[in-house]
Every structure is written in C-alpha cells, then in structure tokens.
Design an enzyme around this catalytic site. Structure first.
Site, short mmCIF file in Angstrom:
data_model
loop_
_atom_site.label_atom_id
_atom_site.label_comp_id
_atom_site.label_asym_id
_atom_site.label_seq_id
_atom_site.Cartn_x
_atom_site.Cartn_y
_atom_site.Cartn_z
N ASP A 304 0.97 -1.05 0.07
CA ASP A 304 0.03 0.04 0.12
C ASP A 304 0.82 1.08 0.04
O ASP A 304 2.20 1.04 0.01
CB ASP A 304 -0.94 -0.01 1.23
CG ASP A 304 -2.30 0.77 0.90
OD1 ASP A 304 -2.24 1.46 0.03
OD2 ASP A 304 -3.09 0.55 1.51
N TYR A 305 0.38 2.42 -0.03
CA TYR A 305 0.96 3.60 -0.34
C TYR A 305 1.95 3.97 0.69
O TYR A 305 1.61 4.36 1.89
CB TYR A 305 -0.10 4.74 -0.17
CG TYR A 305 0.19 6.07 -1.15
CD1 TYR A 305 -0.03 6.11 -2.55
CD2 TYR A 305 0.68 7.06 -0.37
CE1 TYR A 305 0.32 7.38 -3.17
CE2 TYR A 305 0.80 8.46 -0.94
CZ TYR A 305 0.61 8.32 -2.33
OH TYR A 305 1.02 9.61 -3.14
#
Length: 754
Positions: A304-305
C-alpha cells in the site's frame, strides 16, 4: 453451499471465466522467460517500483501537463514499471488520460532497450474514480445490502470497461476486508460484517472486472485488498494494530481472500497495519506461507501507499530504510508503491549487489509483473485502445447504477405504513444531506476523499433535486438546517418551513471521507444533527429520516419519533433518484442490512455473537438473566412495502454423512398487495463443538422476486464444508454432532456423522 435453484447461466459463466483465465496465465511463460533473461538488475528492480503520477506532473496545470525531464528520469533512468495517481487531487478527462498514456508509452517505446510497457494502477472503487463523467455505483457496503451477486458482477464489468477506456488495466479493487469494527473509516468500502457475504460479492466483482480474457478491451486486472484483518483495528482507527488469535483471523478474515484466489484475482494489496505485533508488509508467514502456500496465490503482491518505509519510520521493525526494503521483499512483496521517490530502486539494487537479496528472489517478482503485462495486452498494444474508448459513458451504465441504487435502499422503519408517500404531498427536504451530491457518493468519487462537488457531473441530482423531479418543484421546499458537523445554518427557518408542509424528509448522515480523514472518536450522529431532528419532531409533522452514511451512526435518541427511516448508505451517482423512487413508491425497497446497526457505543457486537454475549449476572452471585442483544437493527434486517411468509422448512435427510449432501427447501409466499423482492438467508448453528460457536452463521442466501400471492420454493444444498469452523489448532473442521438450520424464524435439526 450451492443454491440448486440458482441461475445456471451465471454459474456457467463463473466456471468458464475461471478456466479461460487459467489458460491465459499459462500462455506467456516462454515470452516472459525470454525477456527476463535479457534484463539487467536495474531493469528488474525498476519493474518492482510504482510511483505516484504527481512525481512527474507539473503542479497546478489544467489540463494536466507532465514534466518531460522528470518523466524521462523515471522511465529511462530508473526504469519505473508502474504509476498510480492518488496524489493528483482530481479526476482527469478522457482527453487528459489519453495524453498521459501516450506521453508515457512513447518514451518507453522510443528510449528504452526492452520497451516494457508501463502498467497503470488505479483505485476504481465504486466506478472509475479518477475519470470525469465516469459512472459511479453504490459503495460496496451498499451493494452488500442488495444481496445480489449478479448486480455486483455487472457493476464491476462496467467499472472495468470505463477504467480500460481511461487507459488503465489494473484496478485496486475489490476491498475484501470484513467490516466488524463500526468505527473503522473504510467500512463503506467493504461488503459487510460477514465473511461469507464478502466472499460471494467480492468474487463476483473480480469475475466482472477480469472477464474471460484480461487482454480484451473490456477487462482489467483486479486487486484483492487489504490482506488481511485491516478492518478490525483494536482502537477503531485506520492503519492501526489488530489483535486476535489465529483461529479468529482464519475464521473471519481469510475466507474472502481464499474465495478471491479461486475466482482468479491477479493481484493483492497488503494491509497497512499490523496483526498481533507483526506488520503485514513484513509478515512472511502470512504473505508467503499462508497466501502463496496454503491459498496458492501466484499473482502480484503490491504494497500500500508508502508502507515499506514505514517498517522503519512507523512500526520500528527495521533499523534502516534499507533493512525495511530487505524485510518486505523477503516477506513476499513484489511491487513497492513507494510512492514519490527512487529510494526503493537504489536500496534494493544495493541489496542484490551485496548478496543480501538473491537475484533469484527478484526474478520471482519480475516474472509475475511481466506476466500480468502480457495478460493485459500491454505488449500487444500499450496505448489507449480505440475499442476500449467505445465502452465509455453508455446510457445503460447510468441505468445499471440506478438499478443498483434501487436495490440498495434499506427500509428500517415504517410506522403505520407511512411510506410510501402520495405524490400530492407538500414536502420539506431538509438536513445536511438534502442538497449534497458528495454524501450520495462518498469516498473515491472523482477525488480521493470524494468531498469536492465541483468535479461531479452537472446532471447529477441531489435528494432535493430528485424529489422535485418526482413530484414537482412547487411542492418542495429545501433548507439545510445544519451542516454535517451539526453546526446550525438556518434551523429556525427550517422549523418555520415545516409548518407549511405535509411531510418532512430529514436527510442526515455523513459527508464523504476516505481512510484516515474519516477516523472518528464518537459513533453517535453529531449532536447538532440530532437537535435539528428534535426541533422538527416538535412541530408535530410527519418526519421521515433519510440516512446517507458510510457506517451506521447511532440514532438511538431520535429513532423513536421518526415515522419512517430509510438507510441509503452512499448510493452513488443515481442514489438520489433511488431514494425518491422508494419514498414515493415507484420502487419497493428490498435492501437488507450488511452490518449490525448498533444502538449503543458500548455494545458493538456483530450478528454472529455467542450465547455468552447475552448472559448477565444480576442481583446475586450466580443469578443470571439472558439479556437482549440490543442493536438498533440486526444484520439482515430490512422492510418491504409487501409482506412475505416463510413456511415448510424441509431437509432431505435428518443426517448428513461424510462427504455427502442434503437439500434444504423452504416455501416463500408474497402475502401482500405489491410485487417485491425478498432475500432468503440460510444460517447454521453448531450446538456442541470443541470451541464455543456463534448462535448463527450465514451460510447461503438467494434473492427472489414474487408477485402478490405468488409462492416460490427456494432450495439450498449443504455439505460438511458448509458447517465447518476453525478449531483451536487452526484447522478447518466439521465435527460430528447436531446442528440447527435456520431460515427466517424457522429451524430444522440435522446431524453430521463422519
């Protein structure tokens, strides 16, 4: 569990899709190996990196303009393989996306030796989020209320087509997190609190997005997320730690991912948080042993980011950024959503050259990434396809969005059959949600947060607009009353206006939010919103509550005086019309709650509670009473404008033996005066087991449509797997003994014998 009256056509497409996808996966092995053999370490590492497009975009330009020197640095110097665009701040037009796609792929095709196309990933969560004028469907939690896999499948197909028409072939969806913590800010992205419900609808979405062939101009690669237990943070906040025994993890949070792997999902995104003290981005047991080993997942695992560096900066399991990269890659990560620098490239290249990460391990990840690029047709044509463009913005897409929103609507209260309203009534439409387009759509709606109305289509209706369209502007008065925080705007005027109408539609709830900005400390609806309700009740007028909210906000204090309550969730771009359709009787509501609507912030039980959740010691030691469960409304609850009778629950045999099966049937009759849809849900209760069991577990459901007086026999097929649970040593077992089969208020007993 099979519904033996289910659509054979849908099942046929289900299996055909899975088989064709398996064939497609195997077809590119030779091409991938030949290309991999030519690549340098730097080229391989570049394939494992994903940047945010903001890194190479000139700030503030409209239409968008890319910084060519920065873009060339990313693509030629660092050999970046993938982009996302979360940081751009807004959706782009089709023309802008065409420019982005061509500019990127031109540089790759003309200036890189391998000419490996870039794969663009996008968060198309409930429609094609980041393309202007794209169709927005109800949020997943709302689709959970439909109990309609075919509808979820069709919405996913349309999302895939409009995403592909935007030049993207990878969608970071569906969210398979089982929403068992009502405070959690990402609850609207989930299909509900039950793992079976999430499994069925999630798998339907994956098949809809991926279709029969990922290379077709109608398909995108799906991404199941967030692996796993992201939705059960101990403190209710986004990206926070989860604490649970492994049997609970496997019982409630693993099943949707198992179903998604079987459905052919090509990619997976990792939970940003941690489970039992181990961050998921560094959890080799879950990512490699369980996901790859037990579930057999062969696709791409993407971070994820910005979450790999957080193994160092936030979670403290890596002493340096370099060690964070090593830990994540060793755990099983294939691609780092970095997202705005080249640290991952530099550090992983160093680790390989130092012998701390084997090149063989890098090859595993790059092989998966290249295979997906072949599967999605990028090597055949890396540019935005003319065939795909033809599939954007068709009128029937908005009709599907309306059909979905109609089925989403969940009628929670209808005292004295106040609803539906006659169309000659004078109506005050009031409240923070009355004239808000953002509360109808929620997160990931043309922007990340979804709370900027200027990006929405000009023809999108608010609730007030839809009511005017339905009964005529002369009969409708609008006031805001308060904002979503509860701050007074024109409360006195709203109360005065109420005196001059027949009915008040009070539109309360939540404005759009996404992820951490949606964290709250109190589940109750804001005080100011509740005070507005009380003042309107005091006028003596009939008040109907319309709730547009991402999660069930507590309404205990204002529920009793409402004559009707319609829960609309965040119903999408056609949500306002659907609300008006139900309020004025053009649509018979059929939604069923996908979560337990809690009544008290100190009682956050889910529907599948245990008996001991109901036992309370009272005045004397050892003296107990069985308390009521006490939610505002139970999971699976939802009223209709007609009535249904359930009778003749039958089992084909009293005993289920070994690997055999039994058939369960029930007769359902529409005993009212209107045609309507009803959801038939089958639950089981294991009466005696080695671990304490829930009072009921959802095992199957089927949605049917009946005309007045019509009866349908609905059937289900049960095997031992449908009665199984995860035991104390983390094994999925079906133990011999007695079970209850529960449909509606009816029960039947069956015994399982090995």
């Amino acid at each position: 569990m099979k519904h033996y009256l289910s659509s054979l056509c849908f099942l046929f497409l289900f299996f055909l899709s899975a088989n064709l996808q398996a064939q497609t996966t195997a077809n590119y092995d030779k091409e991938v190996e030949a290309l991999l053999a030519k690549m340098t370490i730097e080229e391989k590492v570049g394939q494992m990196v994903q940047l945010d497009l903001l890194t190479v975009a000139i700030p503030g330009k409209s239409p968008i303009q890319l910084d060519i020197p920065k873009l060339r640095e990313a693509l030629v110097t660092y050999k970046i393989s993938s982009f996302i665009n979360n940081g751009l701040g807004r959706a782009l037009s089709l023309d802008e996306w065409r420019y982005v796609n061509k500019t990127i792929q031109d540089i790759i095709m003309k200036e890189t030796p391998r000419k490996i196309p870039l794969l663009y990933g996008i968060d198309a969560i409930h429609g094609t989020t980041f393309t202007l004028e794209a169709t927005l469907f109800p949020q997943s939690i709302a689709l959970g209320a439909t109990r309609n896999p075919e509808l979820v499948h069709r919405a996913a197909e349309i999302t895939a087509m409009e995403t592909r028409a935007s030049g993207h072939r990878w969608n970071f969806s569906p969210v398979l997190d089982v929403a068992r913590q009502p405070l959690w800010a990402r609850l609207p992205e989930s299909y509900g609190e039950d793992p079976y419900l999430v499994s069925i609808l999630g798998a339907a979405a994956i098949r809809g997005m991926q279709g029969k062939d990922l290379g077709a101009p109608t398909a995108v690669a799906a991404c199941m997320k967030h692996f796993m237990a992201y939705s059960f943070p101990f403190n209710g906040k986004d990206r926070s730690p989860a604490l649970m025994p492994e049997y609970y993890l496997r019982e409630y949070f693993l099943p949707p991912f198992r179903a998604a792997v079987k459905a052919g999902a090509r990619t997976l995104m990792v939970n940003s948080g941690e489970v039992n003290g181990v961050p998921l981005h560094g959890n080799k047991y879950l990512l490699t042993t369980v996901l790859r080993g037990e579930l057999g997942f062969q696709g791409i695992i993407v971070s994820d980011y910005g979450d790999i560096i957080r193994l160092h900066t936030w979670q403290g399991i890596a002493e340096t950024p370099k060690e964070a990269v090593r830990v994540a890659v060793d755990a099983g990560l294939d691609m780092s959503m970095v997202p705005t620098d080249y640290s991952f490239n530099t550090l992983l290249t160093e680790l390989v050259k130092e012998g701390k990460v084997a090149e063989k391990r890098i090859d595993e990840s790059v092989r998966r990434i290249l295979k997906l690029k072949y599967e999605t047709g990028l090597f055949k044509n890396p540019y935005l396809e003319k065939e795909a463009l033809k599939n954007f913005g068709k009128p029937e897409y908005r009709q599907t969005a309306l059909d979905a929103a109609n089925e989403v609507m969940t009628l929670l209260k209808n005292t004295d059959n106040t609803l539906p309203l006659a169309k000659d009534r004078k109506v005050l439409v009031v409240g923070p949600g009355a004239n808000s387009i953002t509360t109808l759509n929620g997160c990931w709606s043309y922007t990340w947060q979804g709370n900027e109305p200027q990006w929405y289509p000009k023809n999108a209706l608010t609730i007030a607009g839809a009511v005017r369209e339905k009964i005529g502007a002369a009969q409708v008065t609008y006031r805001q009353g308060v904002d979503f925080s509860g701050k007074a705007i024109d409360v006195d005027q709203a109360v005065a206006d109420a005196q001059n109408v027949d009915v008040v539609l009070l539109c309360l709830g939540e404005d759009a939010y996404a992820e951490t900005p949606g964290d709250i400390n109190e589940l109750d609806l804001p005080v100011g919103q509740q005070e507005l309700a009380k003042k309107l009740y005091a006028t003596g007028k009939t008040v109907i509550l319309v709730l547009t909210e991402g999660r069930g906000r507590i309404i205990r204090e204002i529920e009793p005086q409402a004559k009707g309550i319609l829960l609309a969730y965040w119903p999408g771009i056609e949500g306002a019309r659907a609300i008006a359709n139900v309020i004025f009787g053009d649509v018979n509501p059929s939604g069923k709650l996908p979560y337990t609507y809690t009544q008290h912030s100190g009682n956050l039980l889910t529907y599948d509670r245990k008996l001991t959740n109901k036992l309370n010691e009272i005045s004397a030691p050892g003296e107990f009473k069985i308390d009521t469960f006490g939610p505002q409304y139970e999971f699976g609850y939802g009223l209709s404008y007609t009535t249904f009778d359930f009778k003749n629950l039958k089992l084909s045999a009293p005993t289920l033996k070994g690997s055999g099966k039994i058939l369960v049937s029930i007769e359902v009759t529409n005993t009212g005066k209107r045609e309507g849809k009803e959801v038939v849900e089958l639950y089981s209760h294991d009466l005696f087991a080695s671990l304490t069991q829930p009072l009921r577990r959802l095992r199957a459901f089927k949605k049917i449509n009946l005309k007045p007086g019509e009866t349908s026999t609905v059937g289900f097929e049960i095997t031992k797997d449908d009665l199984a649970f995860v035991n104390g040593v983390n094994q999925t077992v079906t133990e011999p003994g007695d079970f209850e089969i529960i449909i509606g208020q009816l029960k039947a007993n069956v015994r399982y014998a090995e």
